[in-house]
Scaffold this motif. Sequence first.
Motif, PDB file in Angstrom:
ATOM      1  N   PHE A 145       0.844  -1.124   0.058  1.00 42.22           N
ATOM      2  CA  PHE A 145       0.011  -0.097  -0.006  1.00 42.22           C
ATOM      3  C   PHE A 145       0.832   1.289   0.181  1.00 42.22           C
ATOM      4  O   PHE A 145       0.263   2.477  -0.197  1.00 42.22           O
ATOM      5  N   ASP A 146       2.055   1.052   0.222  1.00 43.74           N
ATOM      6  CA  ASP A 146       3.102   2.320   0.374  1.00 43.74           C
ATOM      7  C   ASP A 146       2.961   3.046  -0.769  1.00 43.74           C
ATOM      8  O   ASP A 146       2.760   4.221  -0.854  1.00 43.74           O
ATOM      9  N   LEU A 147       2.984   2.366  -1.915  1.00 41.76           N
ATOM     10  CA  LEU A 147       3.002   3.076  -3.437  1.00 41.76           C
ATOM     11  C   LEU A 147       1.567   3.947  -3.608  1.00 41.76           C
ATOM     12  O   LEU A 147       1.727   4.912  -4.267  1.00 41.76           O
ATOM     13  N   SER A 148       0.471   3.091  -3.284  1.00 44.66           N
ATOM     14  CA  SER A 148      -0.890   3.814  -3.389  1.00 44.66           C
ATOM     15  C   SER A 148      -0.760   5.220  -2.665  1.00 44.66           C
ATOM     16  O   SER A 148      -1.251   6.101  -2.997  1.00 44.66           O
ATOM     17  N   LEU A 149      -0.145   5.155  -1.606  1.00 45.67           N
ATOM     18  CA  LEU A 149      -0.200   6.447  -0.689  1.00 45.67           C
ATOM     19  C   LEU A 149       0.521   7.454  -1.401  1.00 45.67           C
ATOM     20  O   LEU A 149       0.325   8.580  -1.566  1.00 45.67           O
ATOM     21  N   ARG A 150       1.930   6.736  -1.845  1.00 44.38           N
ATOM     22  CA  ARG A 150       2.824   7.879  -2.651  1.00 44.38           C
ATOM     23  C   ARG A 150       2.289   8.605  -3.979  1.00 44.38           C
ATOM     24  O   ARG A 150       2.231   9.726  -4.120  1.00 44.38           O
ATOM     25  N   ILE A 151       1.527   7.870  -4.609  1.00 41.79           N
ATOM     26  CA  ILE A 151       0.721   8.085  -5.911  1.00 41.79           C
ATOM     27  C   ILE A 151      -0.269   9.218  -5.413  1.00 41.79           C
ATOM     28  O   ILE A 151      -0.526  10.194  -6.055  1.00 41.79           O
ATOM     29  N   VAL A 197      -6.076  -5.031 -14.035  1.00 48.56           N
ATOM     30  CA  VAL A 197      -5.363  -5.255 -12.619  1.00 48.56           C
ATOM     31  C   VAL A 197      -4.706  -6.924 -12.871  1.00 48.56           C
ATOM     32  O   VAL A 197      -3.793  -7.092 -12.268  1.00 48.56           O
ATOM     33  N   CYS A 198      -5.450  -7.695 -13.461  1.00 45.63           N
ATOM     34  CA  CYS A 198      -5.087  -9.216 -13.199  1.00 45.63           C
ATOM     35  C   CYS A 198      -4.273  -9.518 -14.467  1.00 45.63           C
ATOM     36  O   CYS A 198      -3.563 -10.650 -14.519  1.00 45.63           O
ATOM     37  N   GLY A 199      -4.292  -8.663 -15.594  1.00 49.25           N
ATOM     38  CA  GLY A 199      -3.916  -9.094 -16.787  1.00 49.25           C
ATOM     39  C   GLY A 199      -2.179  -9.012 -16.545  1.00 49.25           C
ATOM     40  O   GLY A 199      -1.541  -8.386 -15.977  1.00 49.25           O
ATOM     41  N   ARG A 238      -5.537   6.861  -9.189  1.00 52.18           N
ATOM     42  CA  ARG A 238      -5.670   6.454  -7.843  1.00 52.18           C
ATOM     43  C   ARG A 238      -6.162   5.038  -7.436  1.00 52.18           C
ATOM     44  O   ARG A 238      -5.746   4.397  -6.689  1.00 52.18           O
ATOM     45  N   CYS A 239      -7.410   4.919  -8.171  1.00 52.10           N
ATOM     46  CA  CYS A 239      -8.315   3.838  -7.733  1.00 52.10           C
ATOM     47  C   CYS A 239      -7.326   2.372  -8.459  1.00 52.10           C
ATOM     48  O   CYS A 239      -7.421   1.268  -7.868  1.00 52.10           O
ATOM     49  N   LEU A 240      -6.812   2.449  -9.476  1.00 51.58           N
ATOM     50  CA  LEU A 240      -5.845   1.444 -10.219  1.00 51.58           C
ATOM     51  C   LEU A 240      -4.856   0.941  -9.043  1.00 51.58           C
ATOM     52  O   LEU A 240      -4.599  -0.152  -8.758  1.00 51.58           O
ATOM     53  N   ALA A 241      -4.122   2.122  -8.628  1.00 53.12           N
ATOM     54  CA  ALA A 241      -3.041   1.861  -7.555  1.00 53.12           C
ATOM     55  C   ALA A 241      -3.390   1.076  -6.510  1.00 53.12           C
ATOM     56  O   ALA A 241      -2.802   0.116  -5.986  1.00 53.12           O
ATOM     57  N   TYR A 242      -4.737   1.363  -5.828  1.00 51.60           N
ATOM     58  CA  TYR A 242      -5.246   0.704  -4.723  1.00 51.60           C
ATOM     59  C   TYR A 242      -5.810  -0.643  -5.132  1.00 51.60           C
ATOM     60  O   TYR A 242      -5.428  -1.628  -4.305  1.00 51.60           O
ATOM     61  N   ALA A 243      -6.315  -0.869  -6.257  1.00 54.59           N
ATOM     62  CA  ALA A 243      -6.956  -2.332  -6.581  1.00 54.59           C
ATOM     63  C   ALA A 243      -5.735  -3.226  -6.706  1.00 54.59           C
ATOM     64  O   ALA A 243      -5.985  -4.108  -6.480  1.00 54.59           O
ATOM     65  N   VAL A 244      -4.729  -2.537  -7.350  1.00 53.36           N
ATOM     66  CA  VAL A 244      -3.480  -3.264  -7.677  1.00 53.36           C
ATOM     67  C   VAL A 244      -2.847  -3.886  -6.155  1.00 53.36           C
ATOM     68  O   VAL A 244      -2.639  -5.050  -6.238  1.00 53.36           O
ATOM     69  N   ALA A 245      -2.826  -3.004  -5.402  1.00 56.58           N
ATOM     70  CA  ALA A 245      -2.243  -3.313  -4.033  1.00 56.58           C
ATOM     71  C   ALA A 245      -2.966  -4.200  -3.309  1.00 56.58           C
ATOM     72  O   ALA A 245      -2.470  -5.268  -2.722  1.00 56.58           O
ATOM     73  N   ALA A 246      -4.273  -4.218  -3.457  1.00 55.15           N
ATOM     74  CA  ALA A 246      -5.283  -4.919  -2.774  1.00 55.15           C
ATOM     75  C   ALA A 246      -5.229  -6.406  -3.308  1.00 55.15           C
ATOM     76  O   ALA A 246      -5.056  -7.418  -2.756  1.00 55.15           O
ATOM     77  N   GLN A 265      -2.472  -7.481  -5.011  1.00 55.89           N
ATOM     78  CA  GLN A 265      -1.376  -8.167  -4.336  1.00 55.89           C
ATOM     79  C   GLN A 265      -1.391  -8.692  -3.142  1.00 55.89           C
ATOM     80  O   GLN A 265      -0.756  -9.732  -2.663  1.00 55.89           O
ATOM     81  N   LEU A 266      -1.919  -8.088  -2.112  1.00 59.56           N
ATOM     82  CA  LEU A 266      -2.191  -8.460  -0.860  1.00 59.56           C
ATOM     83  C   LEU A 266      -2.880  -9.873  -0.757  1.00 59.56           C
ATOM     84  O   LEU A 266      -2.618 -10.762  -0.067  1.00 59.56           O
ATOM     85  N   ALA A 267      -3.798 -10.030  -1.524  1.00 58.19           N
ATOM     86  CA  ALA A 267      -4.660 -11.177  -1.559  1.00 58.19           C
ATOM     87  C   ALA A 267      -3.818 -12.346  -2.082  1.00 58.19           C
ATOM     88  O   ALA A 267      -3.873 -13.499  -1.590  1.00 58.19           O
ATOM     89  N   ARG A 268      -2.880 -12.014  -2.946  1.00 58.50           N
ATOM     90  CA  ARG A 268      -1.871 -13.094  -3.554  1.00 58.50           C
ATOM     91  C   ARG A 268      -0.933 -13.289  -2.471  1.00 58.50           C
ATOM     92  O   ARG A 268      -0.411 -14.413  -2.557  1.00 58.50           O
ATOM     93  N   ASP A 269      -0.516 -12.302  -1.665  1.00 61.64           N
ATOM     94  CA  ASP A 269       0.595 -12.758  -0.822  1.00 61.64           C
ATOM     95  C   ASP A 269       0.364 -13.333   0.517  1.00 61.64           C
ATOM     96  O   ASP A 269       1.458 -13.807   1.131  1.00 61.64           O
TER      97      ASP A 269
END
Length: 286
Positions: A30-36, A284-286, A96-104, A106-110
């Motif tokens: 989520f760090d990158l989401s906040l920076r963006i 996001v998933c592609g 902004r939305c895409l950065a958060y969606a990507v972070a979420a 990745q969190l699900a995968r991690d």
Amino acid sequence: MEEFETQTEAFAQQIEEELRDGVLSFPTVFDLSLRIKKLADDPESSLSAIAHVVKTEPVLAAKVIRMANTLLLNPYRGEINSVDDAIGRIGLSTLRCLAYAVAAEQLARDHRSRQMRLVATGLWMHSIDVAAWAYAFARHLKRDTPDAALLAGLMLNVGQFYLLARAARYPAIEGNMNRFAEVVSLWDEPVRNAVMEAFDLPELVVDACAADPTAHTEWPPAALGDVIFIATLAAETPNPFDTLLGVQRRPELLEASLGDLDQDAFRALMTAAREMRQEMIAAVCG
């Protein structure tokens, strides 16, 4: 069971301390989401500066370009292959939305635990579903807030994502997912509020996410919070925590909320929401 109780108590104490001290420990993704977000909100930031930050995360950069080339955003199919041009096409609100969606995502995968990973993935899919419906409703109503509706839909369950991330340190919790769902329901709202405060989200979005979830909203919805509420009813992908708690979808409440909405108009809404959802998932998933 004793270990479950011990770790659940420690987990609750940790969350309580973080909220009391006002120091949230965000997952790295989520760090990158906040920076963006901070850059996008700064009127002094240039597009090239924002693009530079996006380029530091190759996964996000690739997905930004992919979204810019989707049919929804690029109907004339002129190929975009630079991050700068892609951000110019999708806009800062969508970034902004895409950065958060990507972070979420990745969190699900991690998550190391398969069970927790399934719950996180289900929650991510539900959030995308709600966001897509909220966006479609706002556009259909010709409101000037479709981007805010999209963001509010994505952020509605951010407290649950945070709790899932923090629970990774307490492996015994997954031994009773129903009990864990009860813990999540207890802490969801205060954690969500704290996270949104940390993200410094617009008041419009914060208020929409805080709207009364038991409200009976009629069509057309009067406020963004009502749009989000109806979007949660329309979402076809269930929130896994609701499922664990035995909360089922409420199609009869959705029908009552839609009131006199023309069936052809509603079918058009369904098509728009599904297209938006597929575009987001593909990007996001592609």
